[in-house]
Design a protein around this motif. Structure first.
Motif, PDB file in Angstrom:
ATOM      1  N   UNK A 238       0.844  -1.191   0.000  1.00  0.00           N
ATOM      2  CA  UNK A 238       0.000   0.000   0.000  1.00  0.00           C
ATOM      3  C   UNK A 238       0.877   1.237   0.000  1.00  0.00           C
ATOM      4  N   UNK A 239       0.331   2.306  -0.523  1.00  0.00           N
ATOM      5  CA  UNK A 239       1.029   3.586  -0.571  1.00  0.00           C
ATOM      6  C   UNK A 239       0.141   4.652   0.038  1.00  0.00           C
ATOM      7  N   UNK A 240       0.752   5.542   0.782  1.00  0.00           N
ATOM      8  CA  UNK A 240       0.070   6.742   1.248  1.00  0.00           C
ATOM      9  C   UNK A 240       1.108   7.834   1.404  1.00  0.00           C
ATOM     10  N   UNK A 241       0.656   9.043   1.598  1.00  0.00           N
ATOM     11  CA  UNK A 241       1.597  10.139   1.813  1.00  0.00           C
ATOM     12  C   UNK A 241       1.539  10.578   3.264  1.00  0.00           C
TER      13      UNK A 241
ATOM     14  N   UNK B 245       5.669   3.745   1.478  1.00  0.00           N
ATOM     15  CA  UNK B 245       5.340   2.481   0.833  1.00  0.00           C
ATOM     16  C   UNK B 245       5.393   1.383   1.892  1.00  0.00           C
ATOM     17  N   UNK B 246       4.284   0.636   2.005  1.00  0.00           N
ATOM     18  CA  UNK B 246       4.161  -0.347   3.078  1.00  0.00           C
ATOM     19  C   UNK B 246       3.881  -1.740   2.530  1.00  0.00           C
ATOM     20  N   UNK B 247       4.897  -2.611   2.541  1.00  0.00           N
ATOM     21  CA  UNK B 247       4.644  -4.005   2.184  1.00  0.00           C
ATOM     22  C   UNK B 247       3.989  -4.726   3.364  1.00  0.00           C
ATOM     23  N   UNK B 248       3.066  -5.613   3.065  1.00  0.00           N
ATOM     24  CA  UNK B 248       2.397  -6.370   4.114  1.00  0.00           C
ATOM     25  C   UNK B 248       2.513  -7.854   3.800  1.00  0.00           C
ATOM     26  N   UNK B 249       3.117  -8.581   4.712  1.00  0.00           N
ATOM     27  CA  UNK B 249       3.319 -10.016   4.519  1.00  0.00           C
ATOM     28  C   UNK B 249       4.794 -10.327   4.333  1.00  0.00           C
ATOM     29  N   UNK B 250       5.048 -11.408   3.623  1.00  0.00           N
ATOM     30  CA  UNK B 250       6.425 -11.873   3.399  1.00  0.00           C
ATOM     31  C   UNK B 250       7.033 -11.182   2.184  1.00  0.00           C
ATOM     32  N   UNK B 251       8.101 -10.439   2.402  1.00  0.00           N
ATOM     33  CA  UNK B 251       8.841  -9.814   1.298  1.00  0.00           C
ATOM     34  C   UNK B 251       9.954 -10.777   0.915  1.00  0.00           C
ATOM     35  N   UNK B 252       9.597 -11.720   0.048  1.00  0.00           N
ATOM     36  CA  UNK B 252      10.508 -12.799  -0.322  1.00  0.00           C
ATOM     37  C   UNK B 252      10.638 -12.878  -1.843  1.00  0.00           C
TER      38      UNK B 252
END
Length: 118
Positions: free
Chosen positions: A5-8, A15-22
């Motif tokens: 997700x992105x927000x300002x 920038x916010x990754x949610x879960x496994x960044x693999x």
């Protein structure tokens, strides 16, 4: 499941990754990051909902940081979990990133840095 997700926050992209960044998800994350790393000088990565970080994810983060640094900017990492921080620490990368408690604190630090530049 993985999502980005992105927000300002104070006119700075977070920038916010949610879960496994693999390996499976890093391409999706890179696609979300790349246009902003090209256009902006400062970015915030909110890793508060990222529960796993692989070497592939680290490469995306390093690539963005390098791109921002080449323009005189920086990448701030906020909300990092102890498990993900430990991965960066084991890789010796905890010394090169700028960390903040949350996106708001990171935005404050970025705005302070921008004021110093002026």
């Amino acid at each position: 499941m993985f999502d980005t997700t992105l927000h300002t926050e104070q006119n700075i992209i977070c920038i916010a990754p949610e879960g496994r960044l693999d390996t499976v998800n890093c391409n999706q994350f890179e696609l979300a990051v790349k246009p902003h790393a090209e256009k902006e000088s400062y970015l915030i990565f909110d890793l508060s909902k990222c529960n796993y970080l692989s070497s592939s994810g680290i490469m995306v983060i390093l690539s963005a940081a390098k791109k921002l640094k080449s323009k005189g900017g920086s990448l701030y990492i906020s909300g990092i979990t102890p498990e993900v921080y430990q991965v960066l620490e084991m890789a010796g990368l905890h010394r090169i990133f700028l960390f903040s408690a949350d996106c708001s604190a990171a935005a404050e630090e970025i705005n302070h840095a921008r004021q110093k530049e002026s």
